[in-house]
Design a protein around this motif. Structure first.
Motif, mmCIF file in Angstrom:
data_model
loop_
_atom_site.group_PDB
_atom_site.id
_atom_site.type_symbol
_atom_site.label_atom_id
_atom_site.label_comp_id
_atom_site.label_asym_id
_atom_site.label_seq_id
_atom_site.Cartn_x
_atom_site.Cartn_y
_atom_site.Cartn_z
ATOM 1 N N ILE A 36 -11.290 2.259 4.991
ATOM 2 C CA ILE A 36 -10.273 3.045 5.132
ATOM 3 C C ILE A 36 -9.547 3.415 3.746
ATOM 4 O O ILE A 36 -8.979 1.969 3.417
ATOM 5 N N VAL A 37 -9.183 4.528 3.338
ATOM 6 C CA VAL A 37 -8.552 4.687 1.850
ATOM 7 C C VAL A 37 -7.767 5.885 2.506
ATOM 8 O O VAL A 37 -7.864 7.262 2.796
ATOM 9 N N LEU A 38 -6.278 5.884 2.333
ATOM 10 C CA LEU A 38 -5.375 6.361 3.178
ATOM 11 C C LEU A 38 -4.954 6.827 2.010
ATOM 12 O O LEU A 38 -3.763 6.641 0.672
ATOM 13 N N ASN A 39 -4.003 8.107 1.792
ATOM 14 C CA ASN A 39 -3.448 8.608 0.882
ATOM 15 C C ASN A 39 -2.064 8.178 0.739
ATOM 16 O O ASN A 39 -1.691 8.226 1.376
ATOM 17 N N ALA A 40 -2.224 7.884 -0.479
ATOM 18 C CA ALA A 40 -0.576 7.393 -0.622
ATOM 19 C C ALA A 40 0.648 8.094 -0.781
ATOM 20 O O ALA A 40 2.043 8.031 -0.140
ATOM 21 N N ASN A 41 0.562 9.554 -0.756
ATOM 22 C CA ASN A 41 1.352 10.306 -0.930
ATOM 23 C C ASN A 41 0.791 11.814 0.612
ATOM 24 O O ASN A 41 0.802 12.773 0.416
ATOM 25 N N PRO A 42 0.795 10.869 1.869
ATOM 26 C CA PRO A 42 0.095 11.700 2.669
ATOM 27 C C PRO A 42 1.705 12.914 3.195
ATOM 28 O O PRO A 42 2.180 13.177 2.264
ATOM 29 N N GLN A 43 0.603 13.975 3.538
ATOM 30 C CA GLN A 43 1.553 15.475 3.431
ATOM 31 C C GLN A 43 1.343 16.262 4.854
ATOM 32 O O GLN A 43 -0.104 15.558 5.950
ATOM 33 N N ALA A 80 4.462 -0.450 7.750
ATOM 34 C CA ALA A 80 4.040 0.106 8.313
ATOM 35 C C ALA A 80 3.298 0.803 6.681
ATOM 36 O O ALA A 80 2.572 1.889 6.454
ATOM 37 N N ASN A 81 5.044 1.829 6.330
ATOM 38 C CA ASN A 81 5.264 2.454 4.696
ATOM 39 C C ASN A 81 4.481 1.255 3.732
ATOM 40 O O ASN A 81 4.020 2.511 3.099
ATOM 41 N N THR A 82 4.097 0.447 3.252
ATOM 42 C CA THR A 82 3.608 -0.145 2.830
ATOM 43 C C THR A 82 1.488 0.325 2.605
ATOM 44 O O THR A 82 1.447 0.193 2.140
ATOM 45 N N ALA A 83 1.901 -0.133 3.744
ATOM 46 C CA ALA A 83 0.350 0.593 3.599
ATOM 47 C C ALA A 83 0.028 1.854 4.279
ATOM 48 O O ALA A 83 -1.329 2.121 4.563
ATOM 49 N N ASN A 84 1.439 2.960 3.571
ATOM 50 C CA ASN A 84 0.549 3.962 3.758
ATOM 51 C C ASN A 84 0.385 4.781 5.089
ATOM 52 O O ASN A 84 0.057 6.019 5.220
ATOM 53 N N PHE A 85 1.393 4.278 5.721
ATOM 54 C CA PHE A 85 2.088 4.984 7.605
ATOM 55 C C PHE A 85 2.655 5.029 6.831
ATOM 56 O O PHE A 85 4.222 4.753 7.047
ATOM 57 N N LYS A 86 3.306 6.648 7.256
ATOM 58 C CA LYS A 86 4.841 7.246 6.660
ATOM 59 C C LYS A 86 5.557 7.669 7.586
ATOM 60 O O LYS A 86 5.112 8.122 8.816
ATOM 61 N N TYR A 102 2.207 8.770 10.131
ATOM 62 C CA TYR A 102 1.378 9.409 10.416
ATOM 63 C C TYR A 102 0.657 8.774 9.105
ATOM 64 O O TYR A 102 1.487 8.621 7.815
ATOM 65 N N ALA A 103 -0.862 8.981 8.961
ATOM 66 C CA ALA A 103 -1.243 8.446 7.818
ATOM 67 C C ALA A 103 -2.408 9.405 7.417
ATOM 68 O O ALA A 103 -2.381 10.579 8.238
ATOM 69 N N GLN A 104 -3.062 9.903 6.349
ATOM 70 C CA GLN A 104 -3.592 11.035 5.753
ATOM 71 C C GLN A 104 -5.011 10.156 5.410
ATOM 72 O O GLN A 104 -4.802 9.255 4.584
ATOM 73 N N GLU A 105 -6.452 10.248 5.391
ATOM 74 C CA GLU A 105 -7.506 10.376 4.922
ATOM 75 C C GLU A 105 -7.797 10.645 3.579
ATOM 76 O O GLU A 105 -7.033 11.890 3.845
ATOM 77 N N GLN A 106 -7.798 10.078 2.316
ATOM 78 C CA GLN A 106 -8.098 10.154 0.613
ATOM 79 C C GLN A 106 -8.120 11.082 1.015
ATOM 80 O O GLN A 106 -8.697 12.174 0.045
ATOM 81 N N ASP A 107 -9.812 10.953 1.426
ATOM 82 C CA ASP A 107 -11.367 11.762 1.116
ATOM 83 C C ASP A 107 -11.573 13.428 1.739
ATOM 84 O O ASP A 107 -12.179 14.454 1.079
#
Length: 152
Positions: A36-43, A80-86, A102-107
């Protein structure tokens, strides 16, 4: 509207959770999240969140947990925010708090959404997770893992 049955509570107090008990014996700490790799700046816009939340019917996970104490609730959002759940929205009025993350998959940019209801009187945490890919259940576990320090 989650239809809480007392027997479910008994199970959760043992820390097994509502996920069918898979891997429960090994302890949550042993779960592998390297995939699981989550985008650090999900859009995600608020409009997109609302549309996708309403439209997602098949990849939905619901689970219930308990907080260790009512004074740990204020760190929930930060964890949550630290784990890239914005945070998309939050309402922390009175003793019943609600968050949308919300979270966004990196790939592949796929989005996952979490509704989190916290009752500071009962210490009850009710989660609904909806996702755009079949990783949504893993994302749900990862979210819980990120809150490990404040969950009972």
């Amino acid at each position: 509207g989650l239809g809480m049955q007392p027997p479910q509570q008994e199970v959760d107090i043992l820390g097994i959770g509502g996920g069918g008990g898979v891997g429960a014996a090994a302890g949550a700490g042993d779960v592998e999240f390297s995939h699981i790799v989550l985008n650090a700046n999900p859009q995600c816009t608020r409009q997109a969140f609302q549309k996708l939340w309403k439209g997602t019917k098949d990849r939905v996970e619901q689970t219930q947990k308990m907080l260790r104490a009512d004074n740990v609730a204020q760190s929930l959002e930060e964890l949550a925010n630290t784990a890239n759940f914005k945070t998309m929205a939050s309402n922390k009025k009175g003793r019943k708090w609600k968050f949308y993350f919300y979270a966004q998959e990196q790939d592949n940019d796929s989005l996952h959404f979490i509704e989190c209801n916290v009752n500071l009187d009962s210490l009850h945490v009710a989660l609904t997770i909806k996702g755009q890919t079949d990783l949504y259940q893993d994302i749900a576990q990862y979210f819980l893992h990120s809150l490990n320090s404040i969950l009972g």
